[in-house]
Design a protein around this motif. Structure first.
Motif, PDB file in Angstrom:
ATOM      1  N   UNK A  16       0.822  -1.203   0.000  1.00  0.00           N
ATOM      2  CA  UNK A  16       0.000   0.000   0.000  1.00  0.00           C
ATOM      3  C   UNK A  16       0.855   1.251   0.000  1.00  0.00           C
ATOM      4  N   UNK A  17       1.925   1.241   0.802  1.00  0.00           N
ATOM      5  CA  UNK A  17       2.770   2.432   0.843  1.00  0.00           C
ATOM      6  C   UNK A  17       3.527   2.621  -0.467  1.00  0.00           C
ATOM      7  N   UNK A  18       4.006   1.519  -1.064  1.00  0.00           N
ATOM      8  CA  UNK A  18       4.676   1.637  -2.368  1.00  0.00           C
ATOM      9  C   UNK A  18       3.697   2.191  -3.397  1.00  0.00           C
ATOM     10  N   UNK A  19       2.470   1.675  -3.390  1.00  0.00           N
ATOM     11  CA  UNK A  19       1.461   2.165  -4.337  1.00  0.00           C
ATOM     12  C   UNK A  19       1.201   3.646  -4.137  1.00  0.00           C
ATOM     13  N   UNK A  20       1.049   4.091  -2.905  1.00  0.00           N
ATOM     14  CA  UNK A  20       0.794   5.507  -2.640  1.00  0.00           C
ATOM     15  C   UNK A  20       1.938   6.375  -3.148  1.00  0.00           C
ATOM     16  N   UNK A  21       3.152   5.911  -2.936  1.00  0.00           N
ATOM     17  CA  UNK A  21       4.299   6.697  -3.383  1.00  0.00           C
ATOM     18  C   UNK A  21       4.399   6.734  -4.903  1.00  0.00           C
ATOM     19  N   UNK A 250      13.911   8.898  12.924  1.00  0.00           N
ATOM     20  CA  UNK A 250      13.972   9.003  11.465  1.00  0.00           C
ATOM     21  C   UNK A 250      12.703   8.494  10.801  1.00  0.00           C
ATOM     22  N   UNK A 251      11.608   8.429  11.547  1.00  0.00           N
ATOM     23  CA  UNK A 251      10.336   8.034  10.945  1.00  0.00           C
ATOM     24  C   UNK A 251       9.986   8.994   9.812  1.00  0.00           C
ATOM     25  N   UNK A 252       9.581   8.434   8.691  1.00  0.00           N
ATOM     26  CA  UNK A 252       9.249   9.249   7.526  1.00  0.00           C
ATOM     27  C   UNK A 252      10.412   9.501   6.589  1.00  0.00           C
ATOM     28  N   UNK A 253      11.613   9.059   6.960  1.00  0.00           N
ATOM     29  CA  UNK A 253      12.798   9.245   6.124  1.00  0.00           C
ATOM     30  C   UNK A 253      13.173   7.923   5.448  1.00  0.00           C
ATOM     31  N   UNK A 254      13.811   8.015   4.289  1.00  0.00           N
ATOM     32  CA  UNK A 254      14.328   6.818   3.619  1.00  0.00           C
ATOM     33  C   UNK A 254      15.835   6.674   3.813  1.00  0.00           C
ATOM     34  N   UNK A 255      16.420   7.512   4.658  1.00  0.00           N
ATOM     35  CA  UNK A 255      17.845   7.420   4.922  1.00  0.00           C
ATOM     36  C   UNK A 255      18.113   6.582   6.173  1.00  0.00           C
ATOM     37  N   UNK A 256      19.336   6.158   6.324  1.00  0.00           N
ATOM     38  CA  UNK A 256      19.782   5.407   7.498  1.00  0.00           C
ATOM     39  C   UNK A 256      21.022   6.104   8.043  1.00  0.00           C
ATOM     40  N   UNK A 298      14.868   9.270  -6.942  1.00  0.00           N
ATOM     41  CA  UNK A 298      13.539   9.751  -7.314  1.00  0.00           C
ATOM     42  C   UNK A 298      12.472   9.159  -6.388  1.00  0.00           C
ATOM     43  N   UNK A 299      11.587  10.022  -5.904  1.00  0.00           N
ATOM     44  CA  UNK A 299      10.480   9.572  -5.081  1.00  0.00           C
ATOM     45  C   UNK A 299      10.834   9.201  -3.662  1.00  0.00           C
ATOM     46  N   UNK A 300      12.069   9.444  -3.251  1.00  0.00           N
ATOM     47  CA  UNK A 300      12.491   9.078  -1.902  1.00  0.00           C
ATOM     48  C   UNK A 300      12.400  10.278  -0.966  1.00  0.00           C
ATOM     49  N   UNK A 301      12.213   9.992   0.300  1.00  0.00           N
ATOM     50  CA  UNK A 301      12.117  11.024   1.330  1.00  0.00           C
ATOM     51  C   UNK A 301      13.504  11.209   1.939  1.00  0.00           C
ATOM     52  N   UNK A 302      14.230  12.164   1.424  1.00  0.00           N
ATOM     53  CA  UNK A 302      15.615  12.352   1.859  1.00  0.00           C
ATOM     54  C   UNK A 302      15.918  13.842   1.987  1.00  0.00           C
TER      55      UNK A 302
END
Length: 306
Positions: A16-21, A250-256, A298-302
């Protein structure tokens, strides 16, 4: 022509999250399926064979069956389940670990998306073995805090329903020390022994903090990690970290982010990230971008430039 992408298992937490993004992207065509047909084998087969890339967001057994529905060997697959993470014919989608991993995602049409706890563990242990801080026969002890979204819809419902006081405190689980991410932790890092690993779920939605305690010099560990990672979604915090570490920071981020603390000969390293970001959906979208030759970010939260 835009690449066509299909998600098999669009109604689960990850799907679902992949689809939303992806629905917000203009550089791909997202193939959808009617709700009443999402379990129809032939309808799914048709969609998957129309696609240039297919995400599998399914239980392990269903993911194995879904692969058999894809007739074109060149159709790219990103499997978010555990099913293929240790399979020789599949690329392991953690591109920051080095060129071999990056080229695997670029060229192999079969890509296994890493597990969330495994992502935290491997982000620390793999480079420390590569840099000679740890040996492959080391006994490694780790624990990992996660938000309840990692348990899927059933666990989310339990936590969000309220009323159970036991859910308001951290809960240790997988106490038989046989968590399903152990095989990929061991294989990807080349370890000779299973890690001693304990996961912990707590009363917050998303975020993860995976920690490893080492008998090693803190400055040497930091230098090894900082020297290993270059571009990508993994970053090493500068020396001198103060304060506490919140697992959902880091909730909501795609970084580590890797945080190294401790003192001489005693070190704790924490991988701080989102179990739904770099631990699942963010990594899957990053791997899709690379596999399809798109902008990797592209499309990442960073935070660009970090």
């Amino acid at each position: 022509m835009k690449p066509k992408v299909y998600i098999d298992g669009q109604s689960g937490t990850t799907g679902l999250q992949i689809r939303q993004r992806l629905s917000q992207r203009s550089d791909i065509e997202l193939l959808l399926i009617e709700e009443e047909k999402r379990r129809d084998v032939e309808a799914r087969r048709q969609r998957m064979n129309e696609a240039d890339l297919v995400f599998l967001c399914l239980p392990d057994a269903a993911a194995i069956e879904a692969v058999e529905l894809i007739e074109d060997p060149n159709t790219k697959i990103i499997d978010a389940s555990t099913a293929h993470r240790c399979a020789d014919a599949w690329a392991y989608g953690f591109v920051e670990l080095g060129d071999a991993f990056l080229q695997g995602v670029r060229t192999n049409p079969r890509i296994a998306n890493p597990g969330c706890h495994a992502t935290g563990f491997i982000s620390i242990v793999y480079p420390l073995i590569h840099q000679g801080i740890l040996t492959k026969d080391a006994t490694i002890t780790a624990y990992s805090l996660t938000g309840y979204s990692g348990g899927g819809k059933q666990m989310i419902r339990r936590y969000e329903a309220g009323g159970d006081p036991l859910l308001k405190a951290p809960q240790l689980y997988a106490l038989g020390l046989t968590h399903k991410h152990l095989p990929e932790m061991k294989q990807v890092c080349g370890l000779k022994k299973d890690p001693l690993f304990c996961p912990v779920v707590d009363d917050y939605y998303s975020g993860m903090a995976t920690s490893i305690l080492l008998e090693a010099d803190m400055e040497a560990v930091h230098a090894a990690l900082a020297g290993f990672y270059g571009e990508g979604l993994v970053h090493v915090h500068p020396p001198g970290y103060d304060g506490n570490i919140s697992a959902n920071a880091h909730a909501g981020s795609d970084q580590l982010e890797l945080i190294v603390c401790g003192r001489k000969e005693q070190t704790i390293v924490t991988a701080l990230f989102d179990n739904l970001g770099k631990g699942a959906c963010g990594a899957a979208i990053q791997n899709m971008n690379i596999a399809l030759g798109l902008d990797p970010l592209a499309g990442l939260h960073i935070e660009r430039g970090k």
